[in-house]
Design an enzyme around this catalytic site. Sequence first.
Site, PDB file in Angstrom:
ATOM      1  N   HIS A   1       0.829  -1.211   0.000  1.00  0.00           N
ATOM      2  CA  HIS A   1       0.000   0.000   0.000  1.00  0.00           C
ATOM      3  C   HIS A   1       0.863   1.260   0.000  1.00  0.00           C
ATOM      4  O   HIS A   1       2.067   1.232   0.260  1.00  0.00           O
ATOM      5  CB  HIS A   1      -0.958   0.010   1.197  1.00  0.00           C
ATOM      6  CG  HIS A   1      -0.278   0.079   2.546  1.00  0.00           C
ATOM      7  ND1 HIS A   1       0.084   1.263   3.138  1.00  0.00           N
ATOM      8  CD2 HIS A   1       0.084  -0.898   3.412  1.00  0.00           C
ATOM      9  CE1 HIS A   1       0.645   1.015   4.318  1.00  0.00           C
ATOM     10  NE2 HIS A   1       0.655  -0.286   4.503  1.00  0.00           N
TER      11      HIS A   1
ATOM     12  N   CYS B   1       2.933  -5.042   6.892  1.00  0.00           N
ATOM     13  CA  CYS B   1       2.631  -4.828   5.483  1.00  0.00           C
ATOM     14  C   CYS B   1       3.785  -4.097   4.797  1.00  0.00           C
ATOM     15  O   CYS B   1       4.695  -3.593   5.436  1.00  0.00           O
ATOM     16  CB  CYS B   1       1.336  -4.041   5.329  1.00  0.00           C
ATOM     17  SG  CYS B   1      -0.145  -5.039   5.594  1.00  0.00           S
TER      18      CYS B   1
END
Length: 630
Positions: A530, A549
């Site tokens: 992301h 992440c």
Amino acid sequence: MRLRRGLAGTSALVLAWCFAAPEAFAERDTHSPSRVQKSGSIFDYFKRKREDRRNELRRNREPGPRIQNAPLIEADKPEPPLVYQPEKLEALRADSFTETEPTEPLAQAVYRELQSREATARVTRDEKSAIIELYRTNGFKPLWTTADGLDQRGQDVLNLLAMSADEAMEPSDYLPPALGAFSDSPASFKGDMVHLARLDLGLTAMALKYARHASGGRIIPNRLTKYNDITPDPVAPATAVKVLAWSPFPVEYLKGLQPKHPAYALFKTELAQKRAQLHAAESETIPLGRRVKPGEKDPRIVLARHHLERLGYLKVAGTEPDIVPAATGGSAADAKEVLDADVSAALKVFQTEAQIKVTGALDQATVNALNGRSEARMVAKLGYNMERLRWLPKSLGSKYIFVNQAAYQLEVVDNGREVWRTKVIIGKPNTQTVAFHDRMETVVFNPSWGVPPSIIKNEMLPILRRDPSYLDRLGYRVVTRNGQIVRSSSVNWSAYNKGVPYSIQQPPSDDNALGEVKFLFPNSHSIYFHDTPARSLFERSARAFSHGCVRVENPRIFAETLLKLDADEVAKRIDSGVSQSAKVRDEFKVHLTYFTAWPDQSGRIVYYDDVYGRDQRMETAFSATAVAVR
């Protein structure tokens, strides 16, 4: 955006603003190059300053909703020391045979050795079954020996096992137990059927172990760390032992089981070079001392030059006479003690790749890093990474995304050609990014962020107990289990100590924790790629800041590459402010890996810091395995 707090106590800043040029308050949105924000009022200025402070506080927070029932990795809790459990081995022995004992002497000796309580070869259960079945169906005839000793096939395989160090493997792991050393002559067993049978079975067992290790690795990766979700694909024992038994070229077969990835051949060449240089370089440790700036003189610069030349960062001096710079006013030897422009430039490249502060000077961190690149350490590091190559899928896919966590880098590869790369931010050492393999599925523009339960519990709940309206002011949604949105000020947060019966969501916005785009490849670890509003972190050389992440520096270009869209179309979807998903039509495999050494685009091996301490865990595992096989 909403102005979330008052402007009390800002008189000093107001004064500064009054005398500042208007251009000082015109900012370009780093998330959207097409959007330029002009600030015409002090309210807009302080609004952005508060948002910057809020983003700074959020920069180390990793977003990402957890998949229900997924195994949770506890935040901010280091892994315990490793106690590695090697694969269980059994004696190569059968309880009994229904077949009649052969009459041929060597076959008869094999038959008896397979039932002997003194059997010395140790193998896995699957290898044991495959070996016993092969000898049974072959009438217990030997595979490698005759009454005079080893045949040529057997000698060739034994020689390969003896040279396994060239593949960063440990030769002693493959020594047939009938021999005391690889230098022992099997011819000494001439006429000794018991020892010849033991040698035959032992060589079969060791060749089969080599096949397993070459094709799938010596270590079980998921026993090293909870952050590995890797299942190598070693050759099936039943297949390997049949090829070894019947092929006229067993050595070529065993060699062919090593990784086919181009990096493996480069590693192997580098390994041979480093071993050749090992003894000469160990005496060149650079002592600690004062910081040496460009242009300054210090005797340690001579050693620094040698290290940089050896590592390939500085061209090796030729045999032509040295030209002494006029500025030094001394001899050629004096000139080599000066940190000149060439050495400074080489240091900057080295510092960048070593992920330390780039200064072009010889400081303590640089000395430590140069000393840490000793041949012995690099030989060990090459071995760890050649092992990791054996864990990779046999095919990475015609199109794939390759993330090397230790290099903080993402590459997109299409038919063997790198088409794009970018910097990434990975998980903190206490919340590491998991290594695993998957497939890219979806790109989401203007995503919402579902706050993970660990962040709700550890970071938000203490604030909400003091200030229940905190989430209302930030624009977050509090959602009940029935899907109803409620105001955070209406919840008695003090009633909850552990679990909270609400989910918390951050709607799409310019300061959303996921940024403008996220990239989904659904997995049990709730990991995805992301964007991030904390753009400044990409300027750092070491970038382990997330909760697991992977944050991507250039998500717009990443989206263009995966979806085959032009920049205007991607910008249009983002500028709409509406959350929307796009299916990735092409099949892109995703490989989240961890290599502390890897070839650069020119083929030169670059060494990276072991940010997660996984090299040390591999060393511990290798030691435990060595003890287990003795």
